[in-house]
Design a protein around this motif. Structure first.
Motif, PDB file in Angstrom:
ATOM      1  N   SER A   1       0.824  -1.209   0.000  1.00 51.87           N
ATOM      2  CA  SER A   1       0.000   0.000   0.000  1.00 51.87           C
ATOM      3  C   SER A   1       0.859   1.260   0.000  1.00 51.87           C
ATOM      4  CB  SER A   1      -0.940  -0.010   1.209  1.00 51.87           C
ATOM      5  OG  SER A   1      -1.824  -1.108   1.147  1.00 51.87           O
ATOM      6  N   LEU A   2       1.964   1.222   0.746  1.00 52.65           N
ATOM      7  CA  LEU A   2       2.861   2.373   0.745  1.00 52.65           C
ATOM      8  C   LEU A   2       3.415   2.627  -0.657  1.00 52.65           C
ATOM      9  CD1 LEU A   2       4.872   1.783   4.052  1.00 52.65           C
ATOM     10  CD2 LEU A   2       3.347   3.705   3.559  1.00 52.65           C
ATOM     11  N   ALA A   3       3.810   1.566  -1.344  1.00 59.78           N
ATOM     12  CA  ALA A   3       4.325   1.728  -2.709  1.00 59.78           C
ATOM     13  C   ALA A   3       3.238   2.243  -3.645  1.00 59.78           C
ATOM     14  CB  ALA A   3       4.889   0.401  -3.213  1.00 59.78           C
ATOM     15  N   GLU A   4       2.011   1.731  -3.462  1.00 61.72           N
ATOM     16  CA  GLU A   4       0.909   2.218  -4.303  1.00 61.72           C
ATOM     17  C   GLU A   4       0.646   3.700  -4.065  1.00 61.72           C
ATOM     18  OE1 GLU A   4      -2.182  -0.418  -3.145  1.00 61.72           O
ATOM     19  OE2 GLU A   4      -1.708  -1.938  -4.669  1.00 61.72           O
ATOM     20  N   ALA A   5       0.690   4.120  -2.798  1.00 63.26           N
ATOM     21  CA  ALA A   5       0.471   5.536  -2.483  1.00 63.26           C
ATOM     22  C   ALA A   5       1.573   6.414  -3.075  1.00 63.26           C
ATOM     23  CB  ALA A   5       0.402   5.732  -0.965  1.00 63.26           C
ATOM     24  N   ARG A   6       2.819   5.943  -2.970  1.00 63.10           N
ATOM     25  CA  ARG A   6       3.922   6.718  -3.548  1.00 63.10           C
ATOM     26  C   ARG A   6       3.786   6.805  -5.073  1.00 63.10           C
ATOM     27  NH1 ARG A   6       8.498   7.776  -0.384  1.00 63.10           N
ATOM     28  NH2 ARG A   6       7.682   8.250   1.695  1.00 63.10           N
ATOM     29  N   LEU A   7       3.334   5.738  -5.703  1.00 65.90           N
ATOM     30  CA  LEU A   7       3.160   5.759  -7.148  1.00 65.90           C
ATOM     31  C   LEU A   7       2.070   6.751  -7.553  1.00 65.90           C
ATOM     32  CD1 LEU A   7       3.827   4.686  -9.937  1.00 65.90           C
ATOM     33  CD2 LEU A   7       2.204   2.806  -9.543  1.00 65.90           C
ATOM     34  N   ALA A   8       0.975   6.779  -6.785  1.00 70.04           N
ATOM     35  CA  ALA A   8      -0.084   7.742  -7.081  1.00 70.04           C
ATOM     36  C   ALA A   8       0.433   9.171  -6.911  1.00 70.04           C
ATOM     37  CB  ALA A   8      -1.292   7.495  -6.177  1.00 70.04           C
ATOM     38  N   GLY A   9       1.220   9.415  -5.865  1.00 76.42           N
ATOM     39  CA  GLY A   9       1.799  10.745  -5.663  1.00 76.42           C
ATOM     40  C   GLY A   9       2.773  11.115  -6.768  1.00 76.42           C
ATOM     41  N   ALA A  10       3.561  10.122  -7.231  1.00 77.54           N
ATOM     42  CA  ALA A  10       4.515  10.388  -8.308  1.00 77.54           C
ATOM     43  C   ALA A  10       3.784  10.743  -9.593  1.00 77.54           C
ATOM     44  CB  ALA A  10       5.406   9.164  -8.527  1.00 77.54           C
ATOM     45  N   ARG A  11       2.670  10.074  -9.844  1.00 74.21           N
ATOM     46  CA  ARG A  11       1.905  10.399 -11.050  1.00 74.21           C
ATOM     47  C   ARG A  11       1.280  11.791 -10.945  1.00 74.21           C
ATOM     48  NH1 ARG A  11      -0.870   4.393 -11.604  1.00 74.21           N
ATOM     49  NH2 ARG A  11       0.826   3.450 -12.870  1.00 74.21           N
ATOM     50  N   ALA A  12       0.839  12.156  -9.751  1.00 73.79           N
ATOM     51  CA  ALA A  12       0.304  13.514  -9.564  1.00 73.79           C
ATOM     52  C   ALA A  12       1.394  14.559  -9.782  1.00 73.79           C
ATOM     53  CB  ALA A  12      -0.297  13.648  -8.162  1.00 73.79           C
ATOM     54  N   ASN A  13       2.588  14.282  -9.263  1.00 68.56           N
ATOM     55  CA  ASN A  13       3.698  15.217  -9.466  1.00 68.56           C
ATOM     56  C   ASN A  13       4.102  15.299 -10.931  1.00 68.56           C
ATOM     57  OD1 ASN A  13       3.905  15.920  -6.740  1.00 68.56           O
ATOM     58  ND2 ASN A  13       5.291  14.215  -6.290  1.00 68.56           N
ATOM     59  N   LEU A  14       3.995  14.174 -11.647  1.00 68.05           N
ATOM     60  CA  LEU A  14       4.289  14.194 -13.081  1.00 68.05           C
ATOM     61  C   LEU A  14       3.271  15.057 -13.823  1.00 68.05           C
ATOM     62  CD1 LEU A  14       5.698  13.267 -15.654  1.00 68.05           C
ATOM     63  CD2 LEU A  14       4.304  11.170 -15.585  1.00 68.05           C
ATOM     64  N   ALA A  15       2.007  14.941 -13.462  1.00 66.66           N
ATOM     65  CA  ALA A  15       0.984  15.775 -14.106  1.00 66.66           C
ATOM     66  C   ALA A  15       1.241  17.253 -13.822  1.00 66.66           C
ATOM     67  CB  ALA A  15      -0.405  15.376 -13.620  1.00 66.66           C
ATOM     68  N   LEU A  16       1.642  17.564 -12.575  1.00 69.72           N
ATOM     69  CA  LEU A  16       1.961  18.951 -12.235  1.00 69.72           C
ATOM     70  C   LEU A  16       3.152  19.453 -13.041  1.00 69.72           C
ATOM     71  CD1 LEU A  16       1.552  21.462 -10.473  1.00 69.72           C
ATOM     72  CD2 LEU A  16       3.007  20.371  -8.731  1.00 69.72           C
ATOM     73  N   ALA A  17       4.192  18.609 -13.174  1.00 76.60           N
ATOM     74  CA  ALA A  17       5.369  19.003 -13.951  1.00 76.60           C
ATOM     75  C   ALA A  17       5.014  19.216 -15.413  1.00 76.60           C
ATOM     76  CB  ALA A  17       6.462  17.936 -13.826  1.00 76.60           C
ATOM     77  N   GLN A  18       4.138  18.379 -15.955  1.00 78.82           N
ATOM     78  CA  GLN A  18       3.718  18.558 -17.341  1.00 78.82           C
ATOM     79  C   GLN A  18       2.923  19.849 -17.518  1.00 78.82           C
ATOM     80  OE1 GLN A  18       1.664  14.810 -17.760  1.00 78.82           O
ATOM     81  NE2 GLN A  18       3.428  13.795 -18.733  1.00 78.82           N
ATOM     82  N   GLY A  19       2.095  20.187 -16.520  1.00 70.88           N
ATOM     83  CA  GLY A  19       1.378  21.462 -16.570  1.00 70.88           C
ATOM     84  C   GLY A  19       2.324  22.642 -16.505  1.00 70.88           C
ATOM     85  N   ASN A  20       3.334  22.551 -15.642  1.00 68.85           N
ATOM     86  CA  ASN A  20       4.328  23.628 -15.557  1.00 68.85           C
ATOM     87  C   ASN A  20       5.102  23.773 -16.856  1.00 68.85           C
ATOM     88  OD1 ASN A  20       3.605  24.153 -12.896  1.00 68.85           O
ATOM     89  ND2 ASN A  20       5.196  22.825 -12.036  1.00 68.85           N
ATOM     90  N   LEU A  21       5.377  22.647 -17.513  1.00 67.76           N
ATOM     91  CA  LEU A  21       6.073  22.709 -18.793  1.00 67.76           C
ATOM     92  C   LEU A  21       5.204  23.391 -19.850  1.00 67.76           C
ATOM     93  CD1 LEU A  21       8.356  22.025 -20.721  1.00 67.76           C
ATOM     94  CD2 LEU A  21       7.364  19.732 -20.993  1.00 67.76           C
ATOM     95  N   ALA A  22       3.915  23.093 -19.859  1.00 64.65           N
ATOM     96  CA  ALA A  22       3.018  23.739 -20.822  1.00 64.65           C
ATOM     97  C   ALA A  22       2.975  25.246 -20.592  1.00 64.65           C
ATOM     98  CB  ALA A  22       1.616  23.139 -20.718  1.00 64.65           C
ATOM     99  N   GLN A  23       2.943  25.666 -19.340  1.00 63.75           N
ATOM    100  CA  GLN A  23       2.950  27.097 -19.035  1.00 63.75           C
ATOM    101  C   GLN A  23       4.271  27.738 -19.451  1.00 63.75           C
ATOM    102  OE1 GLN A  23       2.047  27.434 -14.862  1.00 63.75           O
ATOM    103  NE2 GLN A  23      -0.113  26.915 -15.136  1.00 63.75           N
ATOM    104  N   ALA A  24       5.369  27.043 -19.203  1.00 65.42           N
ATOM    105  CA  ALA A  24       6.677  27.579 -19.598  1.00 65.42           C
ATOM    106  C   ALA A  24       6.777  27.710 -21.118  1.00 65.42           C
ATOM    107  CB  ALA A  24       7.794  26.675 -19.072  1.00 65.42           C
ATOM    108  N   GLN A  25       6.193  26.768 -21.837  1.00 66.59           N
ATOM    109  CA  GLN A  25       6.212  26.849 -23.298  1.00 66.59           C
ATOM    110  C   GLN A  25       5.383  28.035 -23.798  1.00 66.59           C
ATOM    111  OE1 GLN A  25       4.791  22.884 -24.117  1.00 66.59           O
ATOM    112  NE2 GLN A  25       6.854  22.066 -24.432  1.00 66.59           N
ATOM    113  N   GLU A  26       4.274  28.323 -23.139  1.00 66.68           N
ATOM    114  CA  GLU A  26       3.469  29.482 -23.526  1.00 66.68           C
ATOM    115  C   GLU A  26       4.218  30.789 -23.251  1.00 66.68           C
ATOM    116  OE1 GLU A  26       0.600  29.675 -25.179  1.00 66.68           O
ATOM    117  OE2 GLU A  26       0.794  27.505 -25.425  1.00 66.68           O
ATOM    118  N   GLU A  27       4.895  30.867 -22.131  1.00 69.83           N
ATOM    119  CA  GLU A  27       5.696  32.053 -21.840  1.00 69.83           C
ATOM    120  C   GLU A  27       6.829  32.194 -22.841  1.00 69.83           C
ATOM    121  OE1 GLU A  27       7.743  35.306 -20.191  1.00 69.83           O
ATOM    122  OE2 GLU A  27       5.647  34.677 -20.236  1.00 69.83           O
TER     123      GLU A  27
END
Length: 466
Positions: free
Chosen positions: A185-211
């Motif tokens: 369960s701990l590994a599953e929770a960390r994986l879910a958090g890692a995927r959320a952080n990846l989505a956030l990083a992808q959003g930040n990249l999209a914003q950086a590309q627009e700038e």
């Protein structure tokens, strides 16, 4: 920053062919310089200031104008001369004239206005350089932001892959009874958090590309390594001295003070008399009777103000107040630039220290992660220990990515603070805008049909003006 990308084996084959066509930081700055609407706006404002010089020069020259008038008179009259008989009359008169007015002497007022206009042009040129610095610095920040967020996305993608493998390993060990369901369960929770952080990083990249698109004028492709950090200055004192000497905003403020002092002299000269030369040539002809008169006149006049309700005194006081404001602004700009130079120097030192610390942190975190993972295989460590060690290594790598980008941004910010963030100093491969070209064409107030006027027309056509 090349060693910061935690690239997967499949990604390496994709990146390799793009390196040859990767966009460099110099290319990005050249595109920003060539595509900036803000620079175009301020170049147009500079050309408008150039025209103020031409208008001030025109005041020193004679004014020649022409006029023509056709007058039709008609009516009836009765008098003793007509034996009290009513008689109709009508006449048509044509009048053509050429007038001359030339200011001969006004105690230097017109020449002072020319000098003030020239100082304003020089101040506006410095403002254009300041805008150029802003445009190029924004492009640097956009370039580094895209690279930073791209590396963060790659880092987060690799983290998801690693945690996925850790989850599979935890599930395998759970099947054979080596760990509990809690570890899975701990590994599953960390994986879910890692995927959320990846989505956030992808959003930040999209914003950086627009700038990036807004700052440079094109969308970013593959971005190359930015090269070595630019050389700046060796001390904060040197940074402050160079800011006082080189920064365009400082030179602009100095020009504004000079222009304001000249306007005070203009206001004083307006209270004094002026000498003008006038002349007129005219032809008056009766179109019905063919009678005509040719005439001419020349006049020399001297005159000046006696009372204008306090207007001239108010204009003088206003010019003096504006001069005092310009002098105060010079002090304000001086203090602000000194502070900016000091801040930029401090930020560069902090960024360098953070990068060095991050490198040491990564080395230690890598050793710790490998050790904890090996101990976990032997049963001496839990899955949580492995995940925590991996998170520390991820955080250290992310910190290094940001610190490296911050070091570049801080170095270029320091160049901007000391007035060297220009296309000339950076030696960009782009045609330079010459602010003196247009000025040299208009400074003598050329006539439309003159050779210089025709050259000016060609320049206006080349820059899209009517």
């Amino acid at each position: 920053m090349a060693g910061l990308l935690i690239a997967a084996a499949g990604a390496a084959a994709t990146i390799a062919p793009e390196r040859a066509a990767a966009q460099t930081l110099g290319d990005t700055l050249a595109r920003a310089y060539a595509n900036s609407g803000l620079l175009e706006q301020n170049r147009a404002l500079l050309r408008a200031a150039d025209e103020d010089v031409a208008q001030a020069v025109a005041a020193l020259r004679p004014v020649i104008s022409w006029s023509t008038q056709v007058t039709r008179q008609f009516g009836e009259r009765r008098s003793a001369q007509t034996f009290n008989q009513v008689q109709s009359f009508a006449s048509t008169d044509l009048s053509v004239g050429v007038d001359l007015e030339w200011l001969l002497y006004d105690f230097g007022r017109s020449q002072l206005q020319v000098d003030a206009a020239k100082e304003t042009v020089l101040a506006t040129r410095e403002r254009l350089v300041a805008i150029e610095q802003q445009v190029l610095l924004r492009a640097v920040r956009a370039f580094m932001a895209v690279r930073r967020e791209s590396e963060n996305v790659a880092l987060r993608e690799n983290n998801v892959r690693l945690i996925t493998r850790e989850l599979r390993a935890a599930e395998d060990r759970f099947e054979v009874g080596e760990v509990t369901r809690t570890d899975v369960s701990l590994a599953e929770a960390r994986l879910a958090g890692a995927r959320a952080n990846l989505a956030l990083a992808q959003g930040n990249l999209a914003q950086a590309q627009e700038e990036f698109r807004a700052a440079v004028g094109t969308r970013p492709g593959a971005l190359a390594e930015p090269g070595p950090v630019p050389q700046t200055v060796s001390s904060v004192e040197q940074a402050r001295r160079m800011a006082m000497r080189n920064h365009p905003e400082m030179r602009e403020a100095q020009r504004q003070v000079t222009a304001a002092e000249l306007r005070v002299a203009v206001a004083r000269a307006a209270m004094k008399p002026s000498v003008t030369l006038g002349g007129r040539l005219s032809v008056n002809e009766d179109l019905e009777n063919r009678d005509y008169t040719h005439s001419g006149q020349v006049s020399l006049g001297v005159g000046g103000p006696i009372y204008r309700g306090g207007q001239l005194s108010a204009l003088l006081r206003q010019a003096q107040a504006n001069r005092d404001a310009a002098r105060a602004n010079l002090l304000v700009v001086s203090d602000r630039l000194a502070q900016q130079a000091g801040d930029a120097w401090a930020q560069l030192q902090v960024a360098r220290a953070a990068r060095e610390a991050s490198l040491r942190q990564i080395r230690a975190a890598e050793v710790a992660f490998e050790g904890v993972r090996e101990e976990a295989r032997l049963g001496a460590r839990t899955t949580l220990d492995v995940l925590n060690a991996e998170q520390e290594l991820l955080d250290a790598r992310a910190t290094l990515i940001s610190a490296s980008a911050d070091e570049y941004i801080a170095a270029y910010s320091l160049l901007s603070a000391i007035g060297l963030m220009t296309a000339d100093h950076l030696d960009l491969s782009v045609p330079r805008y010459d602010p003196s070209e247009y000025y040299n064409l208009v400074k003598s107030a050329p006539a439309v049909n003159s050779a210089q006027g025709r050259a000016l027309d060609r320049v206006l056509e080349s820059i899209g003006q009517d």
